[in-house]
Design a protein around this motif. Structure first.
Motif: not given
Length: 326
Positions: A16-29, A160-172
């Motif tokens: 799930v955390t292998a990349s920004d894309a997989t993490l985004r896909r998981f969280l938005h799923g 957490i860095d809310r700015g990063a989270f709210l702009t979708g930089r989940y892996l960061q």
């Protein structure tokens, strides 16, 4: 719920955390949160009443769950020593009154709290990693954390860095939590400090984001997930805590691992605390009714718990000087 591998260690979800894309896909799923339903259920649980004997037990449990907190610019060693003394003996007139779970302070005052608490069993929690804003370079956040751990902190509360989270930089955000957890290791070995990850839910805007942040923090190795710093309103609320409790319940079902929950900010009365305890029991069950798995971040809550405890014992409210003013 997105498909998960068989229960086991957190590593089962490493893909799930292998990349920004997989993490985004998981969280938005993750399933969306029904806002109306969550608020209605939280309101319903908040109307439950408990009988006198159960109330006495609930008050003592709530006292044991308090992280007695002072996070002000005017904090002094003297204030922290007084707070630590209160944490050990909340009611000096009653030896049966339990101690609180922890004293929570800024990193530079960890040594003072640790010395005062000694071997009492009350933990020292330190906010670190640029709390409350979370806006600092990672190396500064890690140095802040290491300093607190070296001074003897048993627990670290990061935000957490809310700015990063709210702009979708989940892996960061994920990688930052992983790095801070690594900084919780003790230089000479021994049990690392436990990591509580604060979301500042008042800035996350939606319950869906609270659910995503909960899973993100748990995937990164958080021991606890925490609502707020207490510096932003709204802070802890029953619906937000409900969403977080559902997340830790689902995470245990998926991985076999328990994660604690800490609502913080705005919980001031015994009535409020009991509502949260009822919710914990109803949503995740008795396993979480323990200071190892549920905490209250508070400063004034303890005073009301002591007043209500005295009322149950004596049948009358004590005078205004019965408890110290923090």
């Amino acid at each position: 719920m997105p498909a998960l591998t068989s229960p086991g260690a957190t590593g089962d979800l490493s893909d799930v955390t292998a990349s920004d894309a997989t993490l985004r896909r998981f969280l938005h799923g993750l399933p969306g949160v029904d806002q109306v339903g969550a608020e209605a259920r939280a309101a319903s649980l908040g109307t439950r009443s408990i009988k006198t004997t159960a109330k006495a037990q609930a008050i003592d449990l709530a006292i044991r769950m308090v992280d007695l907190t002072t996070l002000e610019g005017q904090d002094t060693p003297g204030k922290v020593r007084a707070l630590a003394s209160k944490a050990m003996r909340p009611d000096p007139t009653d030896a049966t009154c339990p101690a609180t779970a922890a004293v929570c302070v800024y990193p530079d005052l960890v040594g003072v709290a640790k010395q005062q608490l000694g071997d009492s069993g009350v933990n020292v929690a330190a906010v670190a990693a640029a709390v409350p804003r979370g806006r600092a370079p990672l190396d500064i956040k890690l140095a802040d954390t290491r300093d607190a751990v070296a001074a003897g902190a048993d627990e670290i509360d990061m935000v957490i860095d809310r700015g990063a989270f709210l702009t979708g930089r989940y892996l960061q955000v994920f990688e930052e939590i992983v790095a801070v957890r690594g900084a919780c290791e003790r230089p000479g070995g021994g049990e690392p400090a436990h990591l509580k990850v604060i979301f500042e839910t008042g800035e996350l805007q939606t319950y869906d984001n609270v659910r995503r942040a909960s899973w993100l923090a748990m995937l990164a190795g958080a021991h606890f997930i925490k609502t707020s710093t207490g510096k932003v309103q709204p802070a802890a609320t029953l619906p937000v805590t409900l969403v977080m409790l559902e997340a830790v319940r689902d995470y245990r079902e998926a991985t076999g691992q328990m994660v604690g929950v800490k609502p913080a900010g705005g919980i001031r009365t015994t009535k409020d605390a009991v509502k949260y305890l009822v919710m914990v029991n109803e949503v995740v069950g008795a396993d979480w009714l323990d200071p190892d798995w549920f905490r209250f971040g508070a400063s004034t809550l303890l005073n009301d718990l002591l007043m209500q405890r005295s009322k149950l014992a004596t049948g009358r409210y004590s005078g205004p000087d019965y408890v110290t003013i923090d």
